[in-house]
Every structure is written in structure tokens, then in C-alpha cells.
Design a protein around this motif. Sequence first.
Motif, PDB file in Angstrom:
ATOM      1  N   ALA A 158       2.428  -5.134   7.826  1.00 44.74           N
ATOM      2  CA  ALA A 158       2.994  -6.483   7.765  1.00 44.74           C
ATOM      3  C   ALA A 158       3.131  -6.944   6.314  1.00 44.74           C
ATOM      4  N   LYS A 159       2.086  -6.737   5.523  1.00 44.21           N
ATOM      5  CA  LYS A 159       2.141  -7.151   4.113  1.00 44.21           C
ATOM      6  C   LYS A 159       3.177  -6.351   3.338  1.00 44.21           C
ATOM      7  N   ALA A 160       3.197  -5.042   3.580  1.00 42.62           N
ATOM      8  CA  ALA A 160       4.140  -4.190   2.857  1.00 42.62           C
ATOM      9  C   ALA A 160       5.579  -4.543   3.216  1.00 42.62           C
ATOM     10  N   ALA A 161       5.826  -4.820   4.490  1.00 38.71           N
ATOM     11  CA  ALA A 161       7.189  -5.156   4.922  1.00 38.71           C
ATOM     12  C   ALA A 161       7.644  -6.472   4.320  1.00 38.71           C
ATOM     13  N   ALA A 162       6.736  -7.452   4.256  1.00 41.66           N
ATOM     14  CA  ALA A 162       7.091  -8.749   3.670  1.00 41.66           C
ATOM     15  C   ALA A 162       7.403  -8.607   2.190  1.00 41.66           C
ATOM     16  N   GLN A 163       6.606  -7.795   1.479  1.00 42.26           N
ATOM     17  CA  GLN A 163       6.863  -7.580   0.046  1.00 42.26           C
ATOM     18  C   GLN A 163       8.175  -6.844  -0.172  1.00 42.26           C
TER      19      GLN A 163
END
Length: 500
Positions: A158-163
Amino acid sequence: MSKYSKEIIIGVIPVILVFLAFLEFNIFPFIMMAALIAALLFIVRPKMNIPAKGEAPGSKLRKPAPMSFDEIGGQDRAKNELKEALEFIIKHEEIKKFGIRPLKGILLTGPPGTGKTLMAKAAASYTNSVFVGASGSEFVEMYVGVGASRIREMFKKAKAAAQKENKDSAIVFIDEIDVIGGKRDGGQHREYDQTLNQLLTEMDGIHTSESPRILIVAATNRKEMLDPALLRPGRFDRHIQVDLPDKKGRLHILNIHAKNKPLAESVNLEKIAEESFQFSGAQLESLMNEAAIYAMRDNNEFIEQKHLTLAIDKVMMGEKTDRETSKEERERVAYHELGHAIMAEVVTPGAVSQVSLSPRGPALGYVRHNPQQDQYLYTKEYLEQRIMIALGGAVAEEMFYGNRSTGSRNDFEQALNLVKMMIDSGLTSLGIVDRDMVTQEELMKANSVILEELTERTRETLEAYRAVFIQSLSILIKEEVLSGDQFRSLLAMLKQKSTA
């Protein structure tokens, strides 16, 4: 292939290689071939979208079609409550001035088919967030620790996709969270406990000031089964109830699903909304779909009111069946359904819309009721009337045959549920009680007293209308359908004769 095949192969291959080496066989080519196959799988795996061991299948980034709250009908209160919670993500700079801590988790609860998953997707669009979704069952494995690693992987994704997409926030959606978030009872379910513990740890590790911000949205229709540690403030801060839609909500949902369907000008969706009391959004969507199927079967250019009426019966009871029944069985079913209809008409005049002998789903016959006003509070008198209607079929069989049949099974289940509601609501001779503090014998005695008294009242009522049974039977056997108006005219004729 057995689920343990991979473990067996991994264990057998080294043994074979050692045995071949012991026989002074050159095993180097086999080792090189295995290394080459492993390298090829490593290269091909991402392109084939095969999840690695320990990786949550649901942690793959899902890009649902953009959905707005306007496309979700019948949930105005729940949508407004969810929007208010989402404002903490959108206006994060403003809320800092008031020292407000943004929410970490939102729990959507309610019956199946009410739109909980749709609301989570709409929340992602509303906040311009990345949406990462998974079902609770995707984290359940026989190997201890796999579920916990998949939870960690999902939050990292989730964090990687948002970044990667340059977004300030991500919504992690877990459907059927009761699968992994059930109450811990100190048993031997170590895998379940570790998965839940990891989820709790990840939620505690969410720092609302970090970017990208993570919001967890979960859905369940069994909130009472969830562990208290999940439900406390600081984890799932908001619990939003997504209930079955009321009449206004049902009409809104029907209009949404009617947009791409050719409705006849004479169609009255408001009446369909009245007749579909306690239908969920999913059932209403199915209703419109089935109505279109009926129109196509009839080679009609437009969907007519009769198709929508048939669709309600289909969704409630299933498709018509071709089961052949004997003359004796049809007569018994007719008496049974007339017993329900007469009791319904006596306690609520104008209640009966149709009495049918057409087999549908598991039912050999049924009584269709006219739409009543949505009601959410029930008096003792109202519940007793519902029980008497449910018992009407069995009592009618006893009147004409001296015994009952298995056709009353569902009626008895309905009657028992209504008696249980009366006991839990303090509407019986037991008074206001906690079910756990009353013995089973006391509950059974109270249950028997209520049902015996109402059965006798039902018998007395139906005996006064024995002539209606006899007059209605021939029509129902011949036509298979008795309209509500025909039925009421027979009742009126009987009243005139009795008063003459």
C-alpha cells in the motif's frame, strides 16, 4: 494432487541426489538444470503475476473502476458518516489546528449485500487514494507465520503503491475481517492468533502524520465475533452500520439499476420498492436483472410490471419448478396456503395479494402479501399475529386431515424465532430476563405456553371460516392462482350469509 505434494518433492529430491552421489554418479548436470529452472521461474513469476510464498494474494494492487458515493443507493446515513470520517484524510492540514488525531481504521458492519465493499471503493475515489483490497480468507494458511507475513506485505504494498503514484494516502480494505479478527479464546489456533497480532501491530504502527497516510477499512456482517482488541479506539475508531435500505433507499437503488434497462412507461418502481421490504442492494440488483430476463423470455421489447412482480418471487423463493404432485398433495398444499391467507386477512385486512399453488424453489405453494408500511418496532400483539399467520398452515392441515406434514417446517422456524424475539424483548410471562440467567426448562415452558395458546386461537379463528376453505379450494386447484380480490370477495360473501 495432494496439498503436501510440494513438500514431498522438496524432501525426496535431495535424498535422490545424495543416493546418486553415493553411487559415484555425476549429479552436476542435474544441479545445473535445477538452478536454470529456478532462475527462469524467478524471471517469469512477476510477468505471470504468481504470488511468492508468504505474499498475500490480495496485496496485489487492485485498481477498481472509479466509483462515487452517488452510485451507491439507499445508504445516505452511512455514506454521510463515512464521508465525515474521510475528511480527516482530505483536510489533514486543517485538523492539525484543532489537535485532532486522524482516524486509523473504519469498520463497516451490516448484513450481506448492503454495499460495504462498494463504499470502501468509493472512499478511495473520494479521497484520491490508492486502493489495496483483500479478503480475510486470503490470510489463512496451514503454515504458522504465513498469514502474519502477508499482513506485513499488504501494508508495504500500500505504501509503495501510493509513493509510486505520487498519492498522499492509501486505503487498505479487508473484507470478511471476522475470518482473521475473531475473538481469541486461548485455544490452539496459533496461525489465526499470529495473523491477528500482526494486524494489531501494523495498526498501532500507523503514524497519522507520515506520508503516505494509511487508512484501514474493514467489513464484516458478524461484528459480535470480532476480538475486543480490534474494536477499541485507536484501531477501528469508527464503526459504521450499513443497514438494509428503507423504502426510499430501495427506490433509489432500483432507479440506479434501471438506467440501462428498457422499462415500459406503465412500470411503477415505487410499488416494487414497497413490495421488496427487507431486500438488500444485491437482491434489488438481482431483481432488476431477473425482470429483464423474464421480458426477454416473453420476447417483449420493454420490461413490464408483471416481469418485476415475477422477479420479486424469484429472488425471494427461487425459480418455478416442474415438479409433478399428486391430487391429494395439491389439495393439502391448497388447504395449507389458504390457512396462511385467511389468518393474514383476518389480522390485517387487505394483506393478501395472491394465493398460488405453483411450485417455486423448495415451496410447493405460497401466499404473496400486499406491501405493508416499513416497520421496525413490534408490539406483543403484532408479534402474536405474525405467529398465528405462520401457524395457520399447520392448523388448517389438522382441521381437514387430522395431522400435519413436513410442509410446516419453515413456518415453525419462523414462529420460534418470533417467540424468541418476544422473550428477549420482555414481552412474555418471564418478564425482563437475561437468556443466560434462565434455565432451559423455563425457556421451553414459556415457549410451549405461547405456541399452544396461539395455536388454539388460530384454530378457533379458522374454524369460523371453514366454508371459505371449501369454496376457495376448487378455484385454487383449477386455476392454481387465487387473486387477493377473489379471496376477499369469498370472505365478504361468507360474512353476508352469516349476518343474514
